[in-house]
Design an enzyme around this catalytic site. Structure first.
Site, PDB file in Angstrom:
ATOM      1  N   ASP A 380       0.920  -1.096   0.058  1.00 33.76           N
ATOM      2  CA  ASP A 380      -0.063  -0.022  -0.022  1.00 33.76           C
ATOM      3  C   ASP A 380       0.920   1.296   0.034  1.00 33.76           C
ATOM      4  O   ASP A 380       2.099   1.046   0.105  1.00 33.76           O
ATOM      5  CB  ASP A 380      -0.936   0.075   1.226  1.00 33.76           C
ATOM      6  N   ASP A 751      -1.284  -0.805   6.056  1.00 31.38           N
ATOM      7  CA  ASP A 751      -1.424  -0.364   7.623  1.00 31.38           C
ATOM      8  C   ASP A 751      -2.910  -0.229   7.839  1.00 31.38           C
ATOM      9  O   ASP A 751      -3.323  -0.050   8.858  1.00 31.38           O
ATOM     10  CB  ASP A 751      -0.849   0.891   7.823  1.00 31.38           C
ATOM     11  N   ASP A 755      -6.718  -2.707   3.840  1.00 40.44           N
ATOM     12  CA  ASP A 755      -5.486  -3.736   3.288  1.00 40.44           C
ATOM     13  C   ASP A 755      -5.499  -5.073   3.825  1.00 40.44           C
ATOM     14  O   ASP A 755      -4.851  -6.177   3.228  1.00 40.44           O
ATOM     15  CB  ASP A 755      -4.179  -3.073   3.810  1.00 40.44           C
TER      16      ASP A 755
END
Length: 1104
Positions: A380, A751, A755
């Site tokens: 990400d 995080d 995700d």
């Protein structure tokens, strides 16, 4: 399916389960049968149980059944004890939660009961800082406007407070009425979606006249949340016990199979087939010898006619004799050392985030070695590569750019002057920044206002507006107050059109309490908001502003508003309420209604927010790319922003070294042509030393994954780097699955909650304990504080774990094969009858004690220092390519075990097989030879030595003699005085020395030859460490790297990946055990056309 919850009605509360929580796997009654069933579901355990049962047949067993039953019971007992201990701890936690005292309403009176006695429909009363015991629909609070604050960190990992509100139908009810309230809640059956609750409430008269009131997740208090900053709140229990959303979310995740485990399974299967062949051949030979030669011997008494199963006796004896080919303790040993590897990660102080005091943590203890075999990292962007600390930097309002010169719009003189002069456009812009959000202002005792935001972007916008004198000071129910230049302005919050990943924008409908006008305020992504602008408005400036800010790597949002007529709003509000009341496809219907209102917006401007890179991100990515790891960035940001961040963090290279290839399009034909063009370019330039990367947005990706998945898979194999923009959480998971389908080892790192699916789908999931909470970290296999720690996690912990596991597993097979081959060789001297050379006690001690403890020393072994590993990440290719455990290296260990068995047996038989020696003496000499050889084998394979390793190897060696001296003192043990007699004979010690010399001589010679004349890169680095000189002063490493580049360039780059390559059998597990030679290079890192490494890695090597 749906359920009807009758509020405060005792007669209807028995329809659903109570609130007893049970996370236990077993009970006292079912523990033994259930645990045994689970253990015997594994093929290997079934196999060993069959062997143990066959040994109970006295006619065929060559040894005492205890030799198998003993280790089997010990192993099962260890596994069962671990399961029992874990389950007992779960029971204690459940007991603590179930017996907690809570307040409920019974017959109009509040009373204390245990949490486990709450039933569906009960009214539960909470006080400040209480934990919510089950899923509740909020019906009352101490706040006059019907709001309360909850902390949901235990549920979703998000640390910011959230606001929950009572349904409109409950507004105005006092405490006495709440005690007597009656009604019904129509809600779905229990599910695990913590972000959605589509239900309706209807209160019975006299409280209200049967109006239907829609309920959402904002009207709920979910189990394990905490009530904060609210004196009291009460709610109706709708889901209880294990049917709460948290309870439904619990469960044991699917176990992940590492590449090493998969290889061990294949090798075990190969050994099993080999064992069957040996049993058949020796069984046939044994029956032939029995019917021919045996009957001629006077001391062999076979009956003339035997039972029908006589032909099976000798083969079954050999089956029992050869069963130790497969080490019974392998799984337990691997589980033990993997747990230790996980603890090494937990204890690593160099991976402690000093800023937040967050240590690294291994939640999954079974996959540490897979870290060393990672080939693709999918990451990400926001909060993973960046700090997720949003800072308002620039903006464009009504065509005017602020902050371009100073880099900070909040200090821009022109902006400050526009605010001071009450510029209409600027005031509207700031109003949208302050109102269009879900931020909660919290006032301290000193009067200071701080903000609790679920989104860092919203926090940055509200704080920026406050610094420009548009201060959000309070939100009380539907009333919002703003302080602008000392004047209090009140708005009524009529509706909130929440952000979704499909709409990519958020809106609020507010009413100016002073003028009575109704406004729609919107903010969102440029591609979702600009098309909604009013016809005729010039938006070119805003498009240019978005592009300009994106080129600087800034995050952009477009702000707009429009005034609503009261009739228009009333009609829309009716449709919005209907959409909110439906229980089927509510989300889709709400989106459709929102679309009707979010039209003809007056675009006010564009905001630009900076999200800085985390410390050490560029260096980490550069080093991991040198290690042959490919990177894919999966982000929800726009394309330009993602590209700029990728350039800043060494994700991609700028021209002329690098080249970006774009896959765009809105239709299938456009996407197909774009994909074909990029794929053709990749094929043509794949042999050039150029850093190629492709960029694709979410719209094109959705078409590709549906229509052109095969072509995209080829592109994924060819590409070293990819940037996927505007992707949804489900698309992230699909991309991980696509790479896994190509047989790559994937690692996903993120995080945030968006995700989680990607992290769970990957072979290895890594979560960062970030500002978006702990949801990703909790779902991950590993948790770290910052992205830069990923470098150490892979290169140090992953590599060491792989090396150690590879040695441990192959050594376990080696020691088992060694003793088994000796038994087979002895059968040729015992009439191929299946007689065992070793007694039962010796066999059991050999498997469980003598040979298991020394190998545990490998958990501390380091072939290279951590500093050297970090300086030369290219050596990770040994792990990625599976060089330390594969059919080739296993063939080496297999050959070594056969050779050592020949040495031990032949030397022992010639030294002691005469009429003066007892069979027990020959057995002890052979066993001693095995122990001596294995001590030297383990010592030879160790690359580093600590006191613990020294004690494990040689302490165990001494313990062998101590134990056997003790056993030799016991007359009934069958070894009476054997050890005393042997140790007094010089021939015994000469035999041991001879066995070690002959057994280890060729192995040492081969090691010396490879180390001296054909050193691998690891050997060269080891030499440099030992002479403590500069590594590059050797000169060989650089030349070998260049030689490898030359060899690699000659390979076919389009060869698909294949894990089932052809291997050359070698007598060592040296890293130079290649699958196929690719040239004269001594830095033998790569394989040829049949290699498992993709062309993307080969091109990567050349670029680095």
């Amino acid at each position: 399916m749906k359920r009807f919850v009758y509020i405060n009605d005792d007669s209807c509360q028995d329809s659903y389960c109570d609130n007893r929580i049970s996370n236990r796997k077993y009970t006292l009654l079912n523990f033994l049968p259930k645990n045994l069933w689970e253990q015997f579901r594994r093929f290997m355990n079934q196999y060993f149980l069959l062997i143990a049962c066959l040994q109970l047949w006295s006619l065929i067993t060559p040894v005492n059944p205890a030799s198998t039953w003993g280790p089997l019971i010990i192993i099962f007992a260890v596994s069962a004890s671990k399961e029992a201990w874990d389950d007992y701890n779960r029971y204690l936690l459940d007991k603590q939660a179930n017996e907690k005292e809570v307040w409920v309403v019974k017959n109009g009176v509040r009373k204390h009961i245990q949490a486990q006695d709450i039933r569906v429909g009960s009214i539960v009363w909470l006080r400040e800082n209480d934990e919510v015991p089950c899923d509740l629909v909020l019906i009352g609070t101490s706040e006059p406007l019907g709001i309360c604050y909850v902390e949901t960190a235990a549920l979703d990992g998000e640390t910011d407070l959230k606001t929950r509100v009572i349904p409109p139908t409950c507004v105005g009810l006092d405490s006495e009425q709440l005690h007597k309230i009656k009604g019904v809640i129509e809600c779905p059956n229990p599910d695990k979606d913590i972000r959605r609750f589509d239900a309706n409430m209807r209160l019975f008269p006299p409280f209200i006249d049967n109006d239907l009131c829609p309920l959402t997740i904002n009207n709920t208090l979910l189990q394990s949340c905490y009530l904060r900053y609210t004196e009291w709140a009460c709610g109706v229990a709708v889901y209880t016990g294990n049917e709460t959303k948290l309870g439904m979310s619990r469960g044991i995740p699917e176990p992940k199979l590492t590449a090493v485990d998969a290889m061990i399974d294949k090798l075990t299967g190969a050994i099993f087939l080999f064992q069957i062949v040996v049993v058949i051949v020796l069984g046939f030979a044994g029956n032939v010898w029995k019917d021919t030669e045996a009957r001629k011997q006077w001391y062999v008494l076979y009956p003339n006619e035997g039972p029908w199963y006589e032909l099976l006796v000798i083969p079954l004896r050999f089956e029992l004799l050869c069963s130790i080919m497969i080490p019974i303790s392998l799984k337990v040993s691997l589980d033990l050392v993997k747990s230790v590897y996980a603890k090494f990660i937990d204890w690593d102080e160099e991976m402690l985030d000093q800023e937040t005091d967050t240590p690294s943590h291994a939640a999954n203890t079974a996959i540490s070695e897979d870290l060393g075999q990672v080939e693709y990292i999918l990451t990400d962007k926001t909060g993973t590569l960046t700090e997720n600390r949003m800072i308002f930097r620039r903006c464009c309002i009504n065509g005017t750019f602020y902050g371009n010169e100073s880099g900070d719009a909040l200090k821009d003189v022109e902006m400050l002057n526009a605010v001071a002069s009450n510029d209409t456009h600027v005031i509207r812009f700031l109003t949208v920044m302050a109102l269009c959000n879900t931020v909660m202002p919290v006032k301290s005792n000193s009067g200071t206002i701080s903000y609790k935001a679920q989104s860092q972007d919203e926090d940055a916008l509200v704080n920026a507006a406050a610094r420009l004198h548009m201060v959000l000071i309070s939100k009380n129910g539907n009333t919002v107050e703003i302080n602008y230049n000392g004047s209090i302005v009140q708005f009524e919050m009529l509706d909130i059109l929440e952000f979704t990943s499909d709409r990519k924008r958020m809106s609020v409908v507010v009413k100016d309490c002073h003028s009575g006008k109704i406004f729609l305020l919107s903010k969102g992504a440029d591609e979702a908001t600009l098309p909604c602008s009013i016809p005729g408005q010039q938006i070119r400036t805003y498009i240019d502003a978005v592009e300009q800010y994106a080129q600087l790597g800034l995050r952009t949002l477009v702000l707009g508003w429009r005034e609503l007529q009261e009739d228009e709003y009333r009609e829309w509000s009716r449709m919005f309420k209907e959409a909110n009341s439906t229980l089927v496809d509510r989300e889709w219907k709400i989106a459709e209604v929102c679309q009707r209102l979010e039209l003809d917006l007056e675009i006010l401007g564009v905001t630009a927010i900076e999200d800085r890179l985390q410390e050490g991100v560029p260096e980490t990515i550069e080093i991991l790319r040198q290690a042959g790891i490919n990177f894919w960035m999966l982000t929800g940001d726009k394309q330009s922003t993602a590209i700029q961040v990728a350039l800043q963090c060494n994700f991609i290279s700028s021209e002329p070294k690098g080249q970006l290839l774009f896959i765009n399009g809105k239709t299938e034909d456009e996407v197909a042509r774009s994909l074909e063009r990029v794929l053709l370019t990749m094929r043509i330039t794949s042999s050039e030393p150029k850093d190629l990367a492709f960029v694709v947005d979410g719209w094109a990706l959705e078409i590709i994954l549906k229509q052109y998945k095969e072509a995209f898979t080829e592109l994924a194999i060819l590409s070293r780097t990819a940037i996927c923009c505007r992707v949804t959480p489900s698309q992230k998971a699909q991309l991980v699955e696509l790479l896994k389908s190509c047989d790559y080892r994937t690692l996903a790192i993120g995080d945030g909650g968006n995700d989680v699916r990607m992290i769970q789908q990957a072979d290895i999931g890594v979560g960062i304990s970030g500002r978006e909470g702990l949801q990703a970290a909790r779902a991950a296999d590993y948790r770290i504080g910052k992205f830069r720690f990923l470098k150490r996690l892979i290169l140090v912990h992953g590599r060491y774990s792989y090396n150690r596991t590879a040695f441990l597993s192959q050594y376990s097979f080696y020691k088992s094969l060694l003793i088994c081959f000796i038994q087979i060789l002895f059968s040729f001297f015992s009439g191929i009858s299946g007689t065992s050379l070793f007694n039962s006690v010796s066999l059991m001690a050999y498997n469980v004690f003598y040979t298991s403890i020394p190998v545990m020393a490998s958990i501390l072994d380091k072939d290279l220092s951590e500093k050297t590993v970090m300086q030369h990440p290219q050596i990770l290719i040994y792990c990625q390519a599976g060089r330390l455990i594969n059919p080739s290296t296993f063939a080496g260990w297999f050959g070594r075990s056969l050779y050592h068995a020949l040495v031990v047996f032949l030397i022992s038989i010639h030294a002691y097989a005469d009429e003066k020696s007892e069979m027990e003496e020959l057995s002890m000499v052979a066993l001693s030879g095995c122990i001596w050889l294995q001590a030297f084998v383990v010592m030879l394979e160790m690359n580093s030595f600590t006191l613990l390793q020294f004690l494990a190897i040689w302490g165990n060696f001494v313990a062998f003699y101590v134990i056997n001296f003790i056993v030799s003192n016991i007359p009934s043990a069958g070894m009476y005085t054997i050890m005393f007699r042997l140790c007094r004979q010089p021939s015994y010690w000469i035999t041991m020395v001879l066995i070690v010399a002959v057994g280890m001589g060729p192995v040492l010679a081969l090691k010396y030859f490879r180390y001296t004349y054909r050193p691998s890169a690891i050997n060269i680095l080891q030499q440099a460490e030992r002479i403590r000189g500069p590594i590059y002063s050797l000169g060989n490493l650089e030349s070998q790297l260049k030689s490898v580049e030359k060899d690699v360039a000659s390979l076919s780059l389009n060869q698909p990946k294949n894990r089932n390559s052809v291997y050359e059998p070698l007598l060592s597990d040296s890293p130079t055990a290649t699958r196929r030679s690719i040239g004269p290079s001594t830095f033998d890192l790569f394989q040829s056309t049949q290699s498992r490494l993709s062309s993307s890695y080969l091109r990567n090597c050349k670029n680095n």
